[in-house]
Motif scaffolding. Structure first.
Motif, mmCIF file in Angstrom:
data_model
loop_
_atom_site.group_PDB
_atom_site.id
_atom_site.type_symbol
_atom_site.label_atom_id
_atom_site.label_comp_id
_atom_site.label_asym_id
_atom_site.label_seq_id
_atom_site.Cartn_x
_atom_site.Cartn_y
_atom_site.Cartn_z
ATOM 1 N N THR A 9 0.832 -1.205 0.000
ATOM 2 C CA THR A 9 0.000 0.000 0.000
ATOM 3 C C THR A 9 0.865 1.253 0.000
ATOM 4 O O THR A 9 0.586 2.217 -0.733
ATOM 5 C CB THR A 9 -0.933 0.009 1.225
ATOM 6 N N LEU A 13 0.878 3.998 -2.894
ATOM 7 C CA LEU A 13 0.595 5.396 -2.579
ATOM 8 C C LEU A 13 1.708 6.303 -3.110
ATOM 9 O O LEU A 13 1.439 7.354 -3.710
ATOM 10 C CB LEU A 13 0.451 5.564 -1.073
ATOM 11 N N SER A 14 2.949 5.901 -2.925
ATOM 12 C CA SER A 14 4.080 6.688 -3.428
ATOM 13 C C SER A 14 4.037 6.791 -4.941
ATOM 14 O O SER A 14 4.296 7.862 -5.517
ATOM 15 C CB SER A 14 5.402 6.050 -2.981
ATOM 16 N N LEU A 70 -6.345 2.418 -0.139
ATOM 17 C CA LEU A 70 -6.107 3.566 -1.013
ATOM 18 C C LEU A 70 -7.398 4.352 -1.230
ATOM 19 O O LEU A 70 -7.383 5.585 -1.257
ATOM 20 C CB LEU A 70 -5.537 3.113 -2.357
ATOM 21 N N ILE A 73 -7.950 6.443 1.811
ATOM 22 C CA ILE A 73 -7.027 7.582 1.837
ATOM 23 C C ILE A 73 -7.503 8.661 0.871
ATOM 24 O O ILE A 73 -7.516 9.856 1.194
ATOM 25 C CB ILE A 73 -5.601 7.124 1.485
ATOM 26 N N GLY A 74 -7.903 8.249 -0.333
ATOM 27 C CA GLY A 74 -8.397 9.222 -1.313
ATOM 28 C C GLY A 74 -9.666 9.906 -0.848
ATOM 29 O O GLY A 74 -9.838 11.116 -1.036
ATOM 30 N N LEU A 294 -3.577 14.551 -1.250
ATOM 31 C CA LEU A 294 -4.106 13.178 -1.278
ATOM 32 C C LEU A 294 -5.227 12.984 -2.288
ATOM 33 O O LEU A 294 -5.590 11.842 -2.591
ATOM 34 C CB LEU A 294 -4.607 12.792 0.119
ATOM 35 N N VAL A 297 -5.100 10.404 -5.158
ATOM 36 C CA VAL A 297 -5.410 9.002 -4.843
ATOM 37 C C VAL A 297 -6.892 8.739 -5.110
ATOM 38 O O VAL A 297 -7.274 7.671 -5.617
ATOM 39 C CB VAL A 297 -5.053 8.694 -3.380
ATOM 40 N N THR A 301 -8.252 5.803 -7.759
ATOM 41 C CA THR A 301 -9.148 4.728 -7.334
ATOM 42 C C THR A 301 -10.523 4.864 -7.979
ATOM 43 O O THR A 301 -11.137 3.865 -8.374
ATOM 44 C CB THR A 301 -9.281 4.714 -5.802
#
Length: 421
Positions: A9, A13-14, A70, A73-74, A294, A297, A301
């Motif tokens: 993950t 993300l990176s 993810l 996070i998004g 962020l 992300v 997704t």
């Protein structure tokens, strides 16, 4: 979460943030707002290229145990970013003529709502299953009308700043009108979600929650204006930012649990922050900036999910939506503004500025898609419209400025000139 999944993950993300940075860099090199590159790479180019060149890429690069964190996070990034958007929607306190604000707002709102309703009517008549969601027809028409009418206040503010137009009369008028139009758009979205969730009962629930939200905003503003809150912002802004971020995430989760979209929870917290209080600027900016970093992300997704259910981009629908969006905003705005007494150049300039839809459009589309009002295929078509209308702002402004130059006095200079004349 196992260490292997956590490591996967973090790596994903990176990679997403790196690709987003590349998209922003390319967009800015082309003279475009960075969000254009992020949306294009995250929602369109990335998923499309992966699906074409390596159809089995997602299970390898982004398996379900990785894609779910993810997504969260998004989603968190989006609601954190919306705090700054809500805070920017405070009404401009400049002393522009009330008549000019009225004509500008009416010119950018009424033709766009009509064009969106007409576009929705055509899609209902066209009757293609891939272009109609499961939501009621009334919700479908209202949502498309709203997506045509919206303007992106954050992107508009960035374009004005980049071109040195923030303090000009046109810039202040555009921002004030965009804030008014977006306020109407969020109210209409609440109605759309209410209808989609449960018809008349859903509207009643949305109306009740809206009234409670307004009361909470009023109470929150009173509490945040007290001397102790101002002192805390001045002495410990980082702590205020942490608490603010936690409140936003909690309000977004509460709004979803009540059958609304998380957008309204984030907006309620953003509107609680007292406008015109400089000590709150740093905490709000930090929270919104974290969300802004962020948000790519969320694009990736969402793009993967949309492309999974879509049959491709319906280019005829996308081009028709774009044509209607441009004609209603620029053409309709020009007619209304000329009727209101504006010069040709100023009327065109304002129409072009308010044609910027940016990330605000994507947020509305996501809410409609989540409620079942939009299909994946129509979502993609409207993303193309949002990208084109945002990308054309800069070049059109350059053409107008070359052909119809104007005196770019600032608003205070405009007021002084009116006083002395």
């Amino acid at each position: 979460m196992t260490p292997a999944v956590a490591g996967h993950t973090a790596a994903a993300l990176s990679a997403v943030l790196g690709v987003a940075y590349l998209g922003r860099w390319v967009a800015r090199r082309l003279g475009q707002p960075g969000v254009v590159g992020e949306i294009a790479v995250g929602m369109l180019l990335g998923p499309a290229i992966l699906g074409w060149a390596w159809p089995q890429a997602q299970p390898v690069l982004l398996p379900d145990p990785v894609i779910e964190p993810l997504r969260q996070i998004g989603h968190a990034g989006l609601v954190l970013f919306l705090v700054g958007v809500a805070h920017e929607l405070r009404m401009d306190d400049s002393r522009l003529r009330e008549r000019a604000i009225g004509w500008t707002t009416l010119g950018t709102l009424a033709p766009s709502l009509a064009a969106g309703a007409a576009f929705a009517g055509w899609l209902v008549w066209y009757d293609r299953p891939e272009l109609r969601g499961t939501g009621p027809t009334l919700a479908f028409v209202l949502l498309l009308a709203t997506t045509m009418a919206v303007s992106a206040v954050p992107v508009l503010a960035r374009i004005l700043a980049d071109r040195g137009l923030t303090t000009t009369r046109a810039g202040r008028l555009a921002l004030t009108s965009a804030a008014l139009v977006d306020a109407v758009a969020w109210l209409l979205l609440a109605v759309v979600i209410g209808i989609a969730k449960g018809g008349a009962g859903g509207i009643a629930t949305a109306g009740t929650m809206f009234i409670l939200g307004v009361l909470a905003i009023m109470l929150g503003r009173r509490l945040l204006r007290v001397r102790q809150a101002e002192w805390l912002c001045a002495r410990l802004p980082w702590l205020v930012a942490v608490v603010l971020g936690a409140c936003v995430l909690g309000a977004a989760a509460a709004a979803e649990s009540w059958g609304l979209t998380a957008i309204f929870g984030a907006f309620a917290v953003g509107l609680m922050i007292p406008p015109g209080s400089p000590r709150w600027d740093a905490p709000v900016r930090w929270v919104s900036t974290l969300g802004r970093w962020l948000v790519p992300v969320f694009f990736v997704t969402t793009g993967l999910k949309i492309w999974t259910g879509a049959t491709g981009i319906p280019w005829l629908v996308a081009l028709l939506a774009t044509a209607l969006a441009v004609l209603s905003k620029i053409g309709g705005g020009y007619v209304f503004l000329r009727r209101g007494g504006e010069e040709r150049g100023e009327a065109l300039r304002l129409g072009v500025l308010l044609n910027t839809r940016g990330l605000t459009e994507i947020v509305l589309l996501q809410a409609g898609y989540s409620a079942g009002v939009l299909t994946s295929t129509l979502y993609l078509a409207l993303v193309v419209m949002a990208l084109i209308t945002t990308a054309m702002t800069g070049p059109l402004l350059s053409v107008i400025n070359r052909r119809l130059p104007t005196d770019t006095v600032t608003a205070p200079q405009e007021e002084q000139r009116a006083t002395t004349s």
